[in-house]
Design an enzyme around this catalytic site. Structure first.
Site, mmCIF file in Angstrom:
data_model
loop_
_atom_site.group_PDB
_atom_site.id
_atom_site.type_symbol
_atom_site.label_atom_id
_atom_site.label_comp_id
_atom_site.label_asym_id
_atom_site.label_seq_id
_atom_site.Cartn_x
_atom_site.Cartn_y
_atom_site.Cartn_z
ATOM 1 N N CYS A 168 -10.119 13.890 13.299
ATOM 2 C CA CYS A 168 -10.513 14.328 14.689
ATOM 3 C C CYS A 168 -9.227 15.122 15.050
ATOM 4 C CB CYS A 168 -10.733 13.015 15.611
ATOM 5 S SG CYS A 168 -10.981 13.496 17.441
ATOM 6 N N HIS A 214 -20.430 13.878 16.301
ATOM 7 C CA HIS A 214 -19.073 13.755 16.596
ATOM 8 C C HIS A 214 -18.534 13.994 17.957
ATOM 9 C CE1 HIS A 214 -14.717 13.741 14.899
ATOM 10 N NE2 HIS A 214 -14.780 14.518 15.953
ATOM 11 N N GLU A 215 -19.116 15.665 18.400
ATOM 12 C CA GLU A 215 -18.666 16.184 19.339
ATOM 13 C C GLU A 215 -19.358 15.400 20.701
ATOM 14 O OE1 GLU A 215 -16.099 18.182 17.477
ATOM 15 O OE2 GLU A 215 -16.462 17.878 19.684
ATOM 16 N N HIS A 218 -17.762 12.227 21.969
ATOM 17 C CA HIS A 218 -16.445 12.277 22.808
ATOM 18 C C HIS A 218 -16.615 12.464 24.273
ATOM 19 C CE1 HIS A 218 -12.830 13.276 20.129
ATOM 20 N NE2 HIS A 218 -13.531 14.192 19.532
#
Length: 269
Positions: A168, A214-215, A218
């Site tokens: 990351c 993954h994004e 966030h």
């Protein structure tokens, strides 16, 4: 400070237009907040400026995705792009660097979340390239065009989970093995080059699905290492020693589902 003022402040910290934004690191509160809905939150011109700046930042890092919280902005927005080389032996001078809205599929990228590419100069590099291509095939990695997504909702599909190393940009220099759903459905608003928004409802598989997960994490205040296989957190310099997951299991003492994978396998069913 409202979101428009904060966006303007973040953009104005740059010495000049075209410079990358500062990527905040773990510990910054924006990385742990639930992001605000992005729809209608910023004026169209400011939204385009922000997305262009985030794109510059993502490519400069380099990475395959960047979420607004990673630049200190708790807004449900991210940019993604994986310009993995479609063919071997293409040098940087032959790449095409697109602006927002162009795919740039053939441009070089060395993201923390994946593998870098380089031109083939000798036999050793050819062997290395073949190994990387084999791993890309294993992880179903393919080019992802530049896209900006607002308010994405990701639904996991099926029972297959893929184990792979992730890093990351907001935890610079560290990696861990993160299990991800092999297939996902994403529903979002996509910002088009002219500033218009269009609704999307798509399914993705393999590496693109990993990037989306993954994004999107966030935006909920979750870092990839929160989801890691216990004991798999390593400094990035050690990653080449554990490219084979079986080696990681043996040397790092990993247990659970990952330890049950067969040799060369990354998918648990």
């Amino acid at each position: 400070m409202d979101i428009t003022e904060l966006t303007r402040k973040i953009l104005d910290r740059r010495a000049k237009d075209g410079d990358p934004l500062r990527i905040v690191q773990a510990g910054h509160p924006a990385l742990r907040r639930t992001s605000l809905s992005a729809r209608g939150r910023l004026a169209p011109e400011l939204l385009l400026e922000l997305v262009d700046a985030m794109t510059v930042t993502m490519r400069d890092a380099p990475g395959v995705g960047l979420a607004a919280p990673q630049v200190g902005l708790p807004l449900s927005l991210y940019v993604i792009e994986d310009r993995v080389r479609a063919a071997a032996g293409v040098g940087p001078e032959e790449e095409q660097h697109g602006e927002h809205g162009e795919s740039g599929d053939d441009a070089p990228d060395q993201p923390h979340e994946s593998h870098g590419r380089r031109a083939v100069d000798d036999t050793d590099e050819l062997d290395d390239l073949e190994e990387r291509d084999a791993e890309d095939d294993l992880l179903e990695r393919r080019p992802v065009p530049l896209r900006a997504l607002l308010d994405p909702q990701v639904t996991l599909l099926g029972a297959e989970r893929v184990y792979a190393w992730e890093g990351c940009l907001s935890v610079d220099g560290w990696q861990s093995i993160v299990p991800r759903s092999r297939r996902v459905r994403v529903q979002a608003l996509e910002l088009m080059p002219g500033g218009e928004l269009r609704e999307i409802d798509e399914e993705h598989v393999g590496w693109p699905a990993r990037i989306l997960q993954h994004e999107t994490d966030h935006l909920a205040g979750t870092l990839c290492h929160d989801l890691m296989v216990p004991r798999s957190y390593i400094e990035s310099g050690y990653a080449p020693y554990y490219a084979d997951l079986g080696e990681a299991v043996r040397r790092l003492g990993l247990s659970g589902e990952i330890a049950e994978l067969g040799e060369g396998e990354v998918i648990a069913r």
